[in-house]
Design a protein around this motif. Structure first.
Motif, PDB file in Angstrom:
ATOM      1  N   GLU A 214       0.824  -1.208   0.000  1.00 31.85           N
ATOM      2  CA  GLU A 214       0.000   0.000   0.000  1.00 31.85           C
ATOM      3  C   GLU A 214       0.857   1.256   0.000  1.00 31.85           C
ATOM      4  O   GLU A 214       0.561   2.215  -0.699  1.00 31.85           O
TER       5      GLU A 214
ATOM      6  N   ARG B 218      -0.995  -4.751   2.633  1.00 28.28           N
ATOM      7  CA  ARG B 218      -2.404  -5.135   2.698  1.00 28.28           C
ATOM      8  C   ARG B 218      -2.541  -6.631   2.435  1.00 28.28           C
ATOM      9  O   ARG B 218      -2.098  -7.140   1.402  1.00 28.28           O
TER      10      ARG B 218
ATOM     11  N   ARG C 147      -5.378  -9.545   2.034  1.00 28.73           N
ATOM     12  CA  ARG C 147      -6.806  -9.681   1.776  1.00 28.73           C
ATOM     13  C   ARG C 147      -7.149 -11.154   1.535  1.00 28.73           C
ATOM     14  O   ARG C 147      -6.556 -11.804   0.679  1.00 28.73           O
TER      15      ARG C 147
ATOM     16  N   VAL D 185      -9.888  -7.967   5.308  1.00 33.40           N
ATOM     17  CA  VAL D 185      -8.773  -7.113   4.906  1.00 33.40           C
ATOM     18  C   VAL D 185      -7.963  -6.716   6.135  1.00 33.40           C
ATOM     19  O   VAL D 185      -8.518  -6.337   7.165  1.00 33.40           O
TER      20      VAL D 185
ATOM     21  N   HIS E 125      -4.537  -4.343   7.126  1.00 33.53           N
ATOM     22  CA  HIS E 125      -3.458  -3.436   6.787  1.00 33.53           C
ATOM     23  C   HIS E 125      -2.449  -3.477   7.919  1.00 33.53           C
ATOM     24  O   HIS E 125      -2.794  -3.249   9.080  1.00 33.53           O
TER      25      HIS E 125
END
Length: 209
Positions: free
Chosen positions: A123, A133, A135, A200, A202
């Motif tokens: 990111e 990130r 996912r 998700v 981060h």
């Protein structure tokens, strides 16, 4: 001992019984480990170990561990790591692996057909830190909009019927959310009921100079 027993000469029925005993023992051990982790988190006694590690190896190894489970259900399990994601980083590799195992294992559990995809992307990159990130997307039963945050609570299922059908405590999601927070990251869930789910994460990871 069950592993040793399975290496001996057994009838098919005996093998089936011992495999069931082993799987039950492993499930119980997972629950005990999860409860201990939740207790440590609540007491503020769970610590993180910061060290250099190989990000790609950590993610791919975690996904490979769950490949047999996905194959048993006829699911496609894929992992995609973007080329610009740094490999050498600093953080807690063991806890990151635990988060991935929890999220992917949960996706496989609630997906009957289709696929589970793990996608890792960069990111943001600075001189000393990379924001990554993670996912996890599935084609499973999904989660209703008003339940998307509730499932991160300890012992909470999105619906009472899922407890009866799938079992488990769902502590893995609670632990994953707390670990991500401890590591300075954030997480959330997307998608709607009946259309699959997307978890998700981060996570900031220091560069390994």
């Amino acid at each position: 001992m069950t592993d040793l027993a399975l290496q001996t000469r057994l009838t098919p029925q005996q093998q089936d019984y011992i495999r069931t005993a082993r799987e039950s023992a492993e499930a119980l051990l997972t629950i005990i480990d999860d409860i201990l982790d939740v207790s440590k988190i609540d007491a503020g006694r769970l610590t993180l170990n910061r060290a250099g590690f190989q990000l790609r190896d950590t993610v791919e190894d975690a996904v490979k561990l769950l490949a047999p489970r996905a194959a048993e259900k006829g699911l496609e399990l894929a992992c995609r790591i973007a080329p610009d994601v740094p490999d050498a980083v600093v953080g807690d590799a063991g806890r990151l692996r635990q988060v991935i195992l929890n999220l992917v294992g949960n996706a496989i559990k609630f997906t009957h057909e289709g696929e589970v995809m793990v996608d890792v992307a960069l990111e943001q990159m600075t001189a000393d830190q990379a924001s990554i990130r993670f996912r996890v997307t599935d084609t499973g039963i999904g989660i209703a909009q008003d339940k998307q945050w509730d499932i991160f609570g300890a012992f909470v299922q999105a619906d009472a019927s899922t407890t009866r059908r799938y079992g488990g405590t769902r502590l893995g999601l609670t632990i994953s959310a707390q670990l991500v927070k401890m590591m300075g990251g954030r997480n959330w869930i997307e998608r709607e009921l009946g259309k699959g789910s997307r978890f998700v994460v981060h996570l900031p990871l220091a560069g390994n100079a």
